[in-house]
Each structure stands twice: as structure tokens, then as C-alpha cells.
Design a protein around this motif. Sequence first.
Motif, mmCIF file in Angstrom:
data_model
loop_
_atom_site.group_PDB
_atom_site.id
_atom_site.type_symbol
_atom_site.label_atom_id
_atom_site.label_comp_id
_atom_site.label_asym_id
_atom_site.label_seq_id
_atom_site.Cartn_x
_atom_site.Cartn_y
_atom_site.Cartn_z
ATOM 1 N N GLU A 1 15.370 38.312 50.172
ATOM 2 C CA GLU A 1 14.615 38.958 49.106
ATOM 3 C C GLU A 1 14.902 40.464 49.076
ATOM 4 O O GLU A 1 15.096 41.052 48.017
ATOM 5 N N ASN A 2 14.955 41.096 50.256
ATOM 6 C CA ASN A 2 15.232 42.529 50.334
ATOM 7 C C ASN A 2 16.659 42.865 49.915
ATOM 8 O O ASN A 2 16.917 43.934 49.367
ATOM 9 N N CYS A 3 17.593 41.965 50.173
ATOM 10 C CA CYS A 3 18.995 42.240 49.880
ATOM 11 C C CYS A 3 19.428 41.701 48.517
ATOM 12 O O CYS A 3 20.595 41.843 48.143
ATOM 13 N N ALA A 4 18.510 41.094 47.774
ATOM 14 C CA ALA A 4 18.873 40.495 46.492
ATOM 15 C C ALA A 4 19.321 41.550 45.484
ATOM 16 O O ALA A 4 20.222 41.313 44.691
ATOM 17 N N GLY A 5 18.743 42.717 45.487
ATOM 18 C CA GLY A 5 19.079 43.750 44.523
ATOM 19 C C GLY A 5 20.343 44.516 44.856
ATOM 20 O O GLY A 5 20.852 45.275 44.032
ATOM 21 N N LEU A 6 20.860 44.334 46.043
ATOM 22 C CA LEU A 6 22.055 45.068 46.444
ATOM 23 C C LEU A 6 23.285 44.466 45.787
ATOM 24 O O LEU A 6 23.422 43.257 45.691
ATOM 25 N N GLU A 7 24.171 45.337 45.345
ATOM 26 C CA GLU A 7 25.409 44.850 44.778
ATOM 27 C C GLU A 7 26.416 44.641 45.897
ATOM 28 O O GLU A 7 26.463 45.402 46.864
ATOM 29 N N THR A 8 27.198 43.599 45.770
ATOM 30 C CA THR A 8 28.182 43.312 46.799
ATOM 31 C C THR A 8 29.447 44.111 46.518
ATOM 32 O O THR A 8 29.878 44.236 45.379
ATOM 33 N N VAL A 9 30.019 44.650 47.574
ATOM 34 C CA VAL A 9 31.238 45.431 47.470
ATOM 35 C C VAL A 9 32.382 44.548 47.940
ATOM 36 O O VAL A 9 32.290 43.937 49.007
ATOM 37 N N PRO A 10 33.450 44.463 47.164
ATOM 38 C CA PRO A 10 34.592 43.653 47.622
ATOM 39 C C PRO A 10 35.160 44.188 48.931
ATOM 40 O O PRO A 10 35.155 45.395 49.175
ATOM 41 N N ILE A 11 35.615 43.287 49.762
ATOM 42 C CA ILE A 11 36.111 43.649 51.083
ATOM 43 C C ILE A 11 37.300 44.601 50.969
ATOM 44 O O ILE A 11 37.474 45.495 51.795
ATOM 45 N N GLU A 12 38.107 44.437 49.929
ATOM 46 C CA GLU A 12 39.290 45.280 49.759
ATOM 47 C C GLU A 12 38.914 46.756 49.644
ATOM 48 O O GLU A 12 39.670 47.634 50.036
ATOM 49 N N GLN A 13 37.747 47.042 49.095
ATOM 50 C CA GLN A 13 37.329 48.425 48.949
ATOM 51 C C GLN A 13 36.822 49.019 50.260
ATOM 52 O O GLN A 13 36.782 50.234 50.413
ATOM 53 N N LEU A 14 36.439 48.189 51.201
ATOM 54 C CA LEU A 14 35.933 48.675 52.477
ATOM 55 C C LEU A 14 37.056 49.010 53.456
ATOM 56 O O LEU A 14 36.851 49.760 54.404
ATOM 57 N N ILE A 15 38.254 48.467 53.214
ATOM 58 C CA ILE A 15 39.374 48.684 54.116
ATOM 59 C C ILE A 15 40.291 49.746 53.521
ATOM 60 O O ILE A 15 40.856 49.545 52.447
ATOM 61 N N PRO A 16 40.442 50.885 54.197
ATOM 62 C CA PRO A 16 41.346 51.905 53.662
ATOM 63 C C PRO A 16 42.797 51.491 53.891
ATOM 64 O O PRO A 16 43.160 50.989 54.947
ATOM 65 N N TYR A 17 43.626 51.686 52.880
ATOM 66 C CA TYR A 17 45.038 51.384 53.019
ATOM 67 C C TYR A 17 45.836 52.330 52.137
ATOM 68 O O TYR A 17 45.334 52.900 51.178
ATOM 69 N N VAL A 18 47.123 52.493 52.472
ATOM 70 C CA VAL A 18 48.008 53.364 51.719
ATOM 71 C C VAL A 18 48.726 52.516 50.685
ATOM 72 O O VAL A 18 49.305 51.472 51.008
ATOM 73 N N GLU A 19 48.678 52.955 49.455
ATOM 74 C CA GLU A 19 49.326 52.204 48.398
ATOM 75 C C GLU A 19 50.819 52.485 48.406
ATOM 76 O O GLU A 19 51.258 53.585 48.711
ATOM 77 N N GLU A 20 51.595 51.484 48.064
ATOM 78 C CA GLU A 20 53.042 51.614 48.021
ATOM 79 C C GLU A 20 53.495 52.396 46.794
ATOM 80 O O GLU A 20 54.578 52.949 46.764
ATOM 81 N N ASP A 21 52.686 52.437 45.778
ATOM 82 C CA ASP A 21 53.052 53.093 44.536
ATOM 83 C C ASP A 21 53.038 54.600 44.727
ATOM 84 O O ASP A 21 52.010 55.199 44.985
ATOM 85 N N GLY A 22 54.182 55.250 44.591
ATOM 86 C CA GLY A 22 54.288 56.685 44.796
ATOM 87 C C GLY A 22 53.891 57.485 43.579
ATOM 88 O O GLY A 22 53.787 58.707 43.634
ATOM 89 N N SER A 23 53.671 56.838 42.438
ATOM 90 C CA SER A 23 53.352 57.570 41.218
ATOM 91 C C SER A 23 51.948 58.159 41.256
ATOM 92 O O SER A 23 51.657 59.097 40.527
ATOM 93 N N LYS A 24 51.109 57.650 42.096
ATOM 94 C CA LYS A 24 49.733 58.148 42.151
ATOM 95 C C LYS A 24 49.618 59.438 42.953
ATOM 96 O O LYS A 24 48.626 60.133 42.881
#
Length: 179
Positions: free
Chosen positions: A100-123
Motif C-alpha cells: 500500500e505504501n509503495c503503490a504510488g511510487l513509480e518504477t524506474v527501469p533497471i537500465e536507468q539505474l546502471i551507469p554505462y558509457v554509450e558507444e555513440d560518439g555523437s552525443k
Amino acid sequence: MSTPPLAGAGMTPGPFSGPQSQAAREVNTASLCRIGQETVQDIVLRTMEIFQLLRNMQLPNGVTYHTGTYQDRLGKLQEHLRQLAIFFRKLRLVYDKCNENCAGLETVPIEQLIPYVEEDGSKHDDRGAASQLLFASEERREIMEVNKKLKQKNQQLKQIMDQLRNLIWDINAMLAMRN
């Protein structure tokens, strides 16, 4: 300012002891999780005690058995089972309250919690890449200097070891000639 009532005479300790203590003290999700963990530990302990009682009980295989002892152990077993049912109800309440307490919380995708370096150099802008390149080349230069110093020290140590080996050889030769 009044303080919440303490668990004392006539009250059972815990967050679910009565409506007065529940209203006086709001419980957050972290403390509910701790209570749930303690309840699971109590369930495991009580289950181990039940199995211990069952292991010590004899099967009714026609052997005369003391009815007093049997009734005592049966009473203990029933009390443990009743306590176990109470613990499971308490665990269900804690689980429902946490959901009940956690029902209002939005779930964050796991991919956003893990920092990683993108291969795309244009950014990345060219300044960032240039500064990284400069930093890497400076670090490489420092490593090369350290390696050069290390090789020099290793060479000095090798010379000292050779000198010691020759000295020991000479000492052993003189001792052999003396005998």
C-alpha cells in the motif's frame, strides 16, 4: 506534548498491538520491512521448534506411552502452531501495508539505474574527447616514466645481487682452501 504509550502491563509489544498505539505512531516502509524480517525470523524459529517437538514425539505404535507427557507435548505443539498462524497473519499485514505504501511510487527501469558509457560518439562534444585524450596521453607518459625508473632500479638490484653472489663465492672458496 504527549508521548506514545509504551508496551507494558496489559499491552503486547509491537506495532500492531492496538488502535491507540497505531494512531500514536505512524510506521514507515523501512521499519515495516524490519518488522517483516523479524517476523520471518520468528516463523523460522517457531517452525524449527515444531520440528524438534515432532522429532521427540514417539509414534503411536501400540507402545504404552505416558498420557501426561503426550498431552503436554501435544499442548506445546498446538501452541506453536497457533503462534505460527499469528506470525503468518502479522506477516500478511506487513506485506499488505508495504504494498500500500509503495503503490504510488513509480518504477524506474533497471537500465536507468546502471551507469554505462554509450558507444555513440555523437552525443559527446569534441572538447570532452580532447580533454580525455589529453588526460590519457599524460597518464601514459607518467606510466612510461615510472616503468623507466623501475627498470633502472631492477638493474641496480641485479648488479647488487651479482656482487653479493661473487662475494659469497669467494668466501666459500677461501673457507674450502683453509680446510
